[in-house]
Write a protein that holds these residues in place. Sequence first.
Motif, PDB file in Angstrom:
ATOM      1  N   ALA A  19      29.415   7.091 -33.118  1.00 21.10           N
ATOM      2  CA  ALA A  19      27.973   6.882 -32.929  1.00 21.10           C
ATOM      3  C   ALA A  19      27.427   7.816 -31.857  1.00 21.10           C
ATOM      4  O   ALA A  19      26.352   8.412 -32.031  1.00 21.10           O
ATOM      5  CB  ALA A  19      27.693   5.426 -32.568  1.00 21.10           C
ATOM      6  N   MET A  20      28.166   7.975 -30.770  1.00 24.34           N
ATOM      7  CA  MET A  20      27.720   8.858 -29.688  1.00 24.34           C
ATOM      8  C   MET A  20      27.625  10.299 -30.188  1.00 24.34           C
ATOM      9  O   MET A  20      26.651  11.004 -29.892  1.00 24.34           O
ATOM     10  CB  MET A  20      28.687   8.758 -28.500  1.00 24.34           C
ATOM     11  N   VAL A  21      28.608  10.737 -30.932  1.00 28.70           N
ATOM     12  CA  VAL A  21      28.590  12.097 -31.476  1.00 28.70           C
ATOM     13  C   VAL A  21      27.379  12.289 -32.392  1.00 28.70           C
ATOM     14  O   VAL A  21      26.656  13.285 -32.286  1.00 28.70           O
ATOM     15  CB  VAL A  21      29.903  12.414 -32.223  1.00 28.70           C
ATOM     16  N   VAL A  22      27.146  11.342 -33.277  1.00 30.77           N
ATOM     17  CA  VAL A  22      26.019  11.442 -34.211  1.00 30.77           C
ATOM     18  C   VAL A  22      24.698  11.488 -33.440  1.00 30.77           C
ATOM     19  O   VAL A  22      23.819  12.314 -33.736  1.00 30.77           O
ATOM     20  CB  VAL A  22      26.028  10.272 -35.221  1.00 30.77           C
ATOM     21  N   VAL A  23      24.541  10.630 -32.444  1.00 29.81           N
ATOM     22  CA  VAL A  23      23.294  10.591 -31.671  1.00 29.81           C
ATOM     23  C   VAL A  23      23.065  11.911 -30.938  1.00 29.81           C
ATOM     24  O   VAL A  23      21.980  12.499 -31.015  1.00 29.81           O
ATOM     25  CB  VAL A  23      23.297   9.408 -30.672  1.00 29.81           C
ATOM     26  N   VAL A  24      24.067  12.384 -30.227  1.00 27.31           N
ATOM     27  CA  VAL A  24      23.886  13.597 -29.423  1.00 27.31           C
ATOM     28  C   VAL A  24      23.695  14.820 -30.316  1.00 27.31           C
ATOM     29  O   VAL A  24      22.794  15.636 -30.082  1.00 27.31           O
ATOM     30  CB  VAL A  24      25.055  13.795 -28.442  1.00 27.31           C
ATOM     31  N   LEU A  25      24.513  14.947 -31.324  1.00 31.22           N
ATOM     32  CA  LEU A  25      24.397  16.102 -32.213  1.00 31.22           C
ATOM     33  C   LEU A  25      23.053  16.113 -32.941  1.00 31.22           C
ATOM     34  O   LEU A  25      22.371  17.138 -32.983  1.00 31.22           O
ATOM     35  CB  LEU A  25      25.549  16.118 -33.210  1.00 31.22           C
ATOM     36  N   SER A  26      22.660  14.981 -33.495  1.00 31.42           N
ATOM     37  CA  SER A  26      21.370  14.930 -34.196  1.00 31.42           C
ATOM     38  C   SER A  26      20.221  15.188 -33.226  1.00 31.42           C
ATOM     39  O   SER A  26      19.267  15.891 -33.573  1.00 31.42           O
ATOM     40  CB  SER A  26      21.194  13.607 -34.935  1.00 31.42           C
ATOM     41  N   SER A  27      20.311  14.679 -32.016  1.00 32.96           N
ATOM     42  CA  SER A  27      19.259  14.917 -31.025  1.00 32.96           C
ATOM     43  C   SER A  27      19.165  16.397 -30.667  1.00 32.96           C
ATOM     44  O   SER A  27      18.061  16.935 -30.495  1.00 32.96           O
ATOM     45  CB  SER A  27      19.504  14.090 -29.770  1.00 32.96           C
ATOM     46  N   ASN A  28      20.318  17.076 -30.540  1.00 33.79           N
ATOM     47  CA  ASN A  28      20.313  18.503 -30.209  1.00 33.79           C
ATOM     48  C   ASN A  28      19.719  19.348 -31.327  1.00 33.79           C
ATOM     49  O   ASN A  28      19.126  20.398 -31.070  1.00 33.79           O
ATOM     50  CB  ASN A  28      21.726  18.990 -29.890  1.00 33.79           C
ATOM     51  N   ILE A  29      19.864  18.901 -32.539  1.00 30.06           N
ATOM     52  CA  ILE A  29      19.252  19.608 -33.658  1.00 30.06           C
ATOM     53  C   ILE A  29      17.767  19.259 -33.750  1.00 30.06           C
ATOM     54  O   ILE A  29      16.906  20.126 -33.855  1.00 30.06           O
ATOM     55  CB  ILE A  29      19.980  19.279 -34.979  1.00 30.06           C
ATOM     56  N   LEU A  30      17.456  17.971 -33.643  1.00 27.52           N
ATOM     57  CA  LEU A  30      16.072  17.518 -33.824  1.00 27.52           C
ATOM     58  C   LEU A  30      15.132  17.935 -32.693  1.00 27.52           C
ATOM     59  O   LEU A  30      13.925  18.021 -32.900  1.00 27.52           O
ATOM     60  CB  LEU A  30      16.046  15.997 -33.999  1.00 27.52           C
TER      61      LEU A  30
END
Length: 179
Positions: A19-30
Motif C-alpha cells: 500500500a505504501m509503495v502504491v501511494v507514494v509511486l502514484s503520488s509521484n506520478i500524479l
Amino acid sequence: MNHHPTVASRTPLLIAIAAMVVVVLSSNILVQYAINDWLTWGAITYPFAFLVSELVNRGFGPVQARRVAWVGFAVAVAASLVLAPPRIAMASGLAFACSQMLDITVFDRLRHSRWWRAPLIATVLAACLDTAIFWSVGFAGEELPWVTWALGDLGVKLVLGVCLLLPFRLLMGKVVATR
C-alpha cells in the motif's frame, strides 16, 4: 521452539508495504498533473501514506511502522526514478523520509491519548513538513505555480487528514486483531 514469523503473521505488514509503495509511486506520478493553479492530483493520493503508517504504528508499533516506511520508501523511490523526473523522485524521497519519521515519532508519543489525537496531530505536523520539503526541493526555480500548488497540496492533506480519521478508527480494530 521456532521464533521465526510465519507468512500469516507477516501478511499485514506486506500489505502495508505494498500500500505504501502504491501511494507514494502514484503520488509521484500524479503530482505532475495539475488540476488547477492550486492543486495537483498527487495531493489527493499522498495523505493515504500517513494512514498506512499510523495503522501499522497502532497495530504493530513504531519499529514495524518505520520498517514499512523504509521498505516502501526504497521501492517507491527506485520506481519513481524510472517513472517520474529525477527532481520529483529525489524531492519525494527526502520529504517522505523526513515526514514519515516525524509522523511515526509523534504518533508513538501520543498513542496513549484519545484515539484520534495521535493520528490527527501526527498527520498535521508531518503534512506540513512533507509539503515544505517536497515543493521547495522539487520545484523551486521552476516556471510553474509551485507555491500555490504547495498551499493547495497542504490544504488537501489537512482536510484529508481529518477525513481519514474515520477509516483509521474503523480499521484500527482490524489491524490490532491481526497481531
